[in-house]
Design an enzyme around this catalytic site. Structure first.
Site, PDB file in Angstrom:
ATOM      1  N   GLY A  92     -18.373   0.366  -1.704  1.00  0.00           N
ATOM      2  CA  GLY A  92     -19.398   1.368  -1.454  1.00  0.00           C
ATOM      3  C   GLY A  92     -20.727   1.108  -2.136  1.00  0.00           C
ATOM      4  CE1 TYR A 140      -3.031  -3.022   0.299  1.00  0.00           C
ATOM      5  CE2 TYR A 140      -3.463  -2.468   2.584  1.00  0.00           C
ATOM      6  CZ  TYR A 140      -3.682  -3.278   1.489  1.00  0.00           C
ATOM      7  OH  TYR A 140      -4.564  -4.335   1.577  1.00  0.00           O
ATOM      8  N   PRO A 170     -15.577  -5.292   2.349  1.00  0.00           N
ATOM      9  CG  PRO A 170     -15.423  -4.349   4.481  1.00  0.00           C
ATOM     10  CD  PRO A 170     -14.625  -4.615   3.238  1.00  0.00           C
TER      11      PRO A 170
END
Length: 267
Positions: free
Chosen positions: A194, A44, A190
């Site tokens: 969005g 990241y 999860p």
């Protein structure tokens, strides 16, 4: 509720964000709101997320667990390439220790099993790091049940991080295995990038009943689904972070859970 720190980085999960002070404040806010697990990875940024977490939170609260990952290389902004050579995994663990300012990583997960490297060699590298005291716990990411069983013959696996959500349940068998074996299941994406915030079906119905958002209801569904699930929704917005964390206190009735579950059946 955990916090996924991928979006502390710049566009494309590459480099620094446009507003570094805001990213640091966001990490601090997560802890202030009661988050005790933060998920990151060497890829990241690469490295940026780990560096910002250390800048924002070190020395870390005793209650905070930071999990990081290695095994996904970033040759360029648009590339994510599994790389599981043992010497590379060992190197990345050392770099994560340096960036996070730690002597031992709480949780070190294999980001992907590299198909070009024997799995036993990749698992062996993690086992050696654990033996040396560089990592406390070992996890795996995006694995099948067979891969998980194979790895557990060599190491103690405490967590599995696979893509999973209400509307993306292709790894239901992995979750069920983790439930039986008492292994933490950390779903990434999860809330499906969005998409659940725009849902007009059963999620919206239950959200209206509870005075909550559809995103919160989808996270509450995950928590209701299994005691081993630990969602890690990521965001760059303080408002959304507060909303996500508040979902941990939202309780669905069995009827509400069943209604949502039936509306979005596992494929």
């Amino acid at each position: 509720m955990g916090f996924g720190a991928m979006r502390l980085t710049g566009p494309g999960v590459w480099g620094l964000p446009a507003d570094v002070p805001a990213a640091l404040d966001l990490a601090r806010l997560a802890v202030e709101l009661g988050v005790t697990f933060i998920d990151t990875a060497d890829s990241y940024g690469p490295g940026t997320s780990e560096e910002l977490l250390a800048e924002a939170l070190h020395p870390y609260p005793a209650s905070l667990v930071i999990g990081t990952k290695a095994g996904q290389s970033r040759p360029s902004r648009d590339e994510w390439v599994p790389l599981g050579r043992p010497e590379y995994l060992r190197q990345q663990a050392e770099l994560s220790l340096r960036r996070l300012r730690l002597d031992c990583l709480d949780l070190f997960q294999l980001h992907r099993i590299d198909p070009k490297v024997p799995a036993a060699e990749q698992i062996g590298a993690l086992a050696q790091l654990q033996k040396e005291g560089k990592i406390r716990h070992i996890g795996l990411s995006q694995v099948s049940v067979a891969e998980l069983v194979g790895a557990r013959a060599e190491i103690d696996v405490v967590s599995v991080q696979n893509r999973y959500s209400l509307t993306d349940r292709g790894d239901e068998d992995v979750l069920e295995y983790c439930e039986r074996e008492g292994i933490a299941f950390i779903p990434w994406l999860p809330i499906a990038r969005g998409e659940h915030s725009r849902d007009q079906g059963a999620l919206a119905e239950v959200a209206t009943e509870l005075g909550a958002s559809t995103t919160q209801v989808s996270l509450a569904w995950l928590l209701h689904r299994s005691p081993v699930i630990l969602p890690i929704p990521g965001t760059s917005s303080a408002e959304h972070l507060r909303e996500n964390v508040a979902a941990a206190a939202l309780e669905l009735t069995d009827e509400q859970f069943a209604r949502i579950d039936a509306a979005y059946p596992a494929s």
